[in-house]
Enzyme design. Sequence first.
Site, PDB file in Angstrom:
ATOM      1  N   PHE A  96       2.772  -0.862  -5.272  1.00 54.02           N
ATOM      2  CA  PHE A  96       1.920  -2.046  -5.414  1.00 54.02           C
ATOM      3  C   PHE A  96       1.722  -2.728  -4.062  1.00 54.02           C
ATOM      4  O   PHE A  96       0.638  -3.169  -3.720  1.00 54.02           O
ATOM      5  CB  PHE A  96       2.543  -3.031  -6.406  1.00 54.02           C
ATOM      6  CG  PHE A  96       3.001  -2.361  -7.666  1.00 54.02           C
ATOM      7  CD1 PHE A  96       2.068  -1.936  -8.613  1.00 54.02           C
ATOM      8  CD2 PHE A  96       4.342  -2.100  -7.893  1.00 54.02           C
ATOM      9  CE1 PHE A  96       2.482  -1.280  -9.760  1.00 54.02           C
ATOM     10  CE2 PHE A  96       4.763  -1.451  -9.039  1.00 54.02           C
ATOM     11  CZ  PHE A  96       3.826  -1.038  -9.975  1.00 54.02           C
ATOM     12  N   LEU A  97       2.807  -2.786  -3.278  1.00 51.93           N
ATOM     13  CA  LEU A  97       2.728  -3.424  -1.965  1.00 51.93           C
ATOM     14  C   LEU A  97       1.899  -2.586  -1.001  1.00 51.93           C
ATOM     15  O   LEU A  97       1.218  -3.129  -0.132  1.00 51.93           O
ATOM     16  CB  LEU A  97       4.143  -3.629  -1.404  1.00 51.93           C
ATOM     17  CG  LEU A  97       4.254  -4.400  -0.093  1.00 51.93           C
ATOM     18  CD1 LEU A  97       3.716  -5.811  -0.245  1.00 51.93           C
ATOM     19  CD2 LEU A  97       5.701  -4.438   0.391  1.00 51.93           C
ATOM     20  N   GLY A  98       1.952  -1.266  -1.174  1.00 49.98           N
ATOM     21  CA  GLY A  98       1.225  -0.365  -0.274  1.00 49.98           C
ATOM     22  C   GLY A  98      -0.220  -0.779  -0.075  1.00 49.98           C
ATOM     23  O   GLY A  98      -0.669  -1.001   1.049  1.00 49.98           O
ATOM     24  N   ASP A  99      -0.966  -0.950  -1.178  1.00 51.48           N
ATOM     25  CA  ASP A  99      -2.390  -1.268  -0.996  1.00 51.48           C
ATOM     26  C   ASP A  99      -2.593  -2.709  -0.529  1.00 51.48           C
ATOM     27  O   ASP A  99      -3.522  -3.005   0.203  1.00 51.48           O
ATOM     28  CB  ASP A  99      -3.213  -0.930  -2.248  1.00 51.48           C
ATOM     29  CG  ASP A  99      -2.935  -1.824  -3.426  1.00 51.48           C
ATOM     30  OD1 ASP A  99      -3.424  -2.958  -3.428  1.00 51.48           O
ATOM     31  OD2 ASP A  99      -2.249  -1.382  -4.361  1.00 51.48           O
ATOM     32  N   GLN A 100      -1.684  -3.623  -0.913  1.00 49.50           N
ATOM     33  CA  GLN A 100      -1.822  -5.026  -0.485  1.00 49.50           C
ATOM     34  C   GLN A 100      -1.671  -5.184   1.030  1.00 49.50           C
ATOM     35  O   GLN A 100      -2.260  -6.078   1.633  1.00 49.50           O
ATOM     36  CB  GLN A 100      -0.756  -5.903  -1.157  1.00 49.50           C
ATOM     37  CG  GLN A 100      -0.940  -6.081  -2.649  1.00 49.50           C
ATOM     38  CD  GLN A 100       0.169  -6.943  -3.260  1.00 49.50           C
ATOM     39  OE1 GLN A 100       0.727  -7.811  -2.602  1.00 49.50           O
ATOM     40  NE2 GLN A 100       0.495  -6.690  -4.512  1.00 49.50           N
ATOM     41  N   HIS A 128      -5.942   2.919  -5.299  1.00 47.30           N
ATOM     42  CA  HIS A 128      -6.187   1.591  -4.721  1.00 47.30           C
ATOM     43  C   HIS A 128      -5.950   1.592  -3.215  1.00 47.30           C
ATOM     44  O   HIS A 128      -6.727   1.023  -2.451  1.00 47.30           O
ATOM     45  CB  HIS A 128      -5.239   0.554  -5.350  1.00 47.30           C
ATOM     46  CG  HIS A 128      -5.757  -0.054  -6.604  1.00 47.30           C
ATOM     47  ND1 HIS A 128      -5.358   0.355  -7.853  1.00 47.30           N
ATOM     48  CD2 HIS A 128      -6.647  -1.054  -6.817  1.00 47.30           C
ATOM     49  CE1 HIS A 128      -5.978  -0.368  -8.771  1.00 47.30           C
ATOM     50  NE2 HIS A 128      -6.764  -1.225  -8.175  1.00 47.30           N
TER      51      HIS A 128
END
Length: 344
Positions: free
Chosen positions: A284-288, A308
């Site tokens: 989840f953090l990867g794309d953010q 994403h």
Amino acid sequence: MEWVEIDGSYGEGGGQILRTAVALSVITGKPVRIHRIRANRPNPGLRPQHLHGILALKELSNARVKGAKVGSTVLEFVPGRAEPKHVKVPIKTAGSITLVLQALLPAMAFIGGSFEITGGTDVPWSPPVDYLRNVTLFALEKMGLRAEIELKRRGHYPKGGGLVTGSVEPWESKKPLVALEWNKVDSFAGISHATNLPAHVAERQAKSAEERLREFFNAPVEIETEVSRSLGPGSGIVVWAETDSLRLAGDALGKRGKPAEVVGREAAEELIEQLTPRKAVDRFLGDQLIPFLAFAGGEIGVAEITNHLVTNVWVVERFLGRTFEVEGEIGEPGVVRVVRKAEV
């Protein structure tokens, strides 16, 4: 005027393209035209929840905007002179506050400012607010960015009514983030909440998550419980691992008929799944992190290369030219490396 042209149906083809593209338009000062918005979705075009992020960025950058209405498949965004200000975003429904923040945070990093957003804090298909506060901001701080997110009131589907405030300081010293793998898990932490529900719901979620984590790891677990009131009932839990690198997390939402024990176990199992490849960054953090990494530099190991993430890389490179190298296939662990850091 030279437009950055974006095909809104590319890759993940959803709201994320809009959020990243409009944020980068504000950061770079380049006008953007996004066409074929959500073309491959059952109900194409802009949805109400996408408008909130776009209009917040319009206000922040004094932009001229065409096509910002529900159902529109083309959006033109021409940023003006951006200046730090207090942006209010009143989402009347349980629309996701954190998805609005995914658009606002990268732009505000270059301008500064504060925000007040009402809507959904813990809703399906978006990161819970406790994730942004404890995982996303933790990573951004390592990159030299100082931001605060305060949770004033929870908001769940369908009524919303949540309230989040915060501020972002202009990002003066950008530090490259090098976070490839974790070597040890020091401890686990988390927040289990119950809103307009008995306290035992939050307690059972926390206990169940803790028991599951202890089956796999010999590290201290401390999950706090929170009981509050808002417009409607809801519950959820976010658990994260404190590693020798960054934090990785798992989360789950309660719903009617779903036992609190199942909710807690789901969050713990998602976290265990993120930790298994031993990469420093969860999926989840990867794309953010992509829009921030482009300007700070560095390389990250991600538990999973998602659609994403790949879509976000593509959007960023439409504005900045070749910036990243992505190693690994979609659905597999991988590495994202900045090959050419962008300057503003």
